[in-house]
Design a protein around this motif. Structure first.
Motif, short mmCIF file in Angstrom:
data_model
loop_
_atom_site.label_atom_id
_atom_site.label_comp_id
_atom_site.label_asym_id
_atom_site.label_seq_id
_atom_site.Cartn_x
_atom_site.Cartn_y
_atom_site.Cartn_z
N ALA A 89 0.81 -1.21 0.00
CA ALA A 89 0.00 0.00 0.00
C ALA A 89 0.85 1.27 0.00
CB ALA A 89 -0.93 0.00 1.21
N LYS A 90 2.15 1.17 0.24
CA LYS A 90 3.01 2.36 0.20
C LYS A 90 3.03 2.98 -1.19
CE LYS A 90 5.45 3.45 3.78
NZ LYS A 90 5.20 4.65 4.53
N SER A 91 2.97 2.15 -2.21
CA SER A 91 2.93 2.67 -3.58
C SER A 91 1.60 3.36 -3.86
CB SER A 91 3.16 1.56 -4.59
OG SER A 91 4.45 1.03 -4.44
N CYS A 92 0.54 2.96 -3.17
CA CYS A 92 -0.76 3.61 -3.35
C CYS A 92 -0.72 5.06 -2.86
CB CYS A 92 -1.85 2.86 -2.59
SG CYS A 92 -2.18 1.20 -3.20
N GLU A 93 0.07 5.34 -1.85
CA GLU A 93 0.15 6.70 -1.32
C GLU A 93 0.78 7.67 -2.31
OE1 GLU A 93 2.22 6.53 2.38
OE2 GLU A 93 0.67 5.30 3.33
N LYS A 94 1.54 7.17 -3.26
CA LYS A 94 2.21 8.01 -4.24
C LYS A 94 1.31 8.40 -5.41
CE LYS A 94 6.58 5.76 -3.21
NZ LYS A 94 7.63 4.88 -3.74
N ILE A 95 0.11 7.83 -5.47
CA ILE A 95 -0.81 8.09 -6.58
C ILE A 95 -1.53 9.42 -6.33
CG2 ILE A 95 -2.86 7.25 -7.78
CD1 ILE A 95 -1.94 4.41 -7.10
N TYR A 96 -1.53 10.29 -7.35
CA TYR A 96 -2.15 11.61 -7.22
C TYR A 96 -3.66 11.57 -7.45
CZ TYR A 96 2.53 13.54 -7.19
OH TYR A 96 3.82 13.83 -6.86
N ASN A 97 -4.13 10.78 -8.39
CA ASN A 97 -5.55 10.70 -8.68
C ASN A 97 -6.27 9.99 -7.53
OD1 ASN A 97 -8.10 10.20 -9.70
ND2 ASN A 97 -7.36 9.57 -11.71
#
Length: 85
Positions: A45-53
């Motif tokens: 889920a750490k990669s999910c935090e980097k999503i802007y949309n």
């Protein structure tokens, strides 16, 4: 020389089976798509935090949560043999 070439091609072809599942993420066009792909590949889920949309981020978090929920509920404990008297 021909033997070395054949050996090299054989090894490089077989190493593709052990490739990281996130290798295909490098070819995505947008940063959000790359981060979504990385999150799905590594179930992180750490990669999910980097999503802007925000919609894509919510989808990402939801998918990771469902995967975690499924893994938690599919736990099968190891059966220990009972001691004989």
């Amino acid at each position: 020389m021909r033997i070395f070439l054949i050996l090299f091609l054989y090894l490089t072809h077989n190493m593709n089976a052990f490739a990281d599942p996130a290798d295909e993420c490098r070819f995505k066009k947008g940063k959000d798509e790359v981060n979504l792909c990385m999150a799905m590949a590594h179930k992180d889920a750490k990669s999910c935090e980097k999503i802007y949309n925000s919609e894509t981020r919510f989808f990402c978090v939801r998918q990771i949560a469902e995967f975690s929920h499924h893994m938690f509920n599919s736990y099968n404990p190891i059966v220990v043999a009972s001691k004989s008297k």
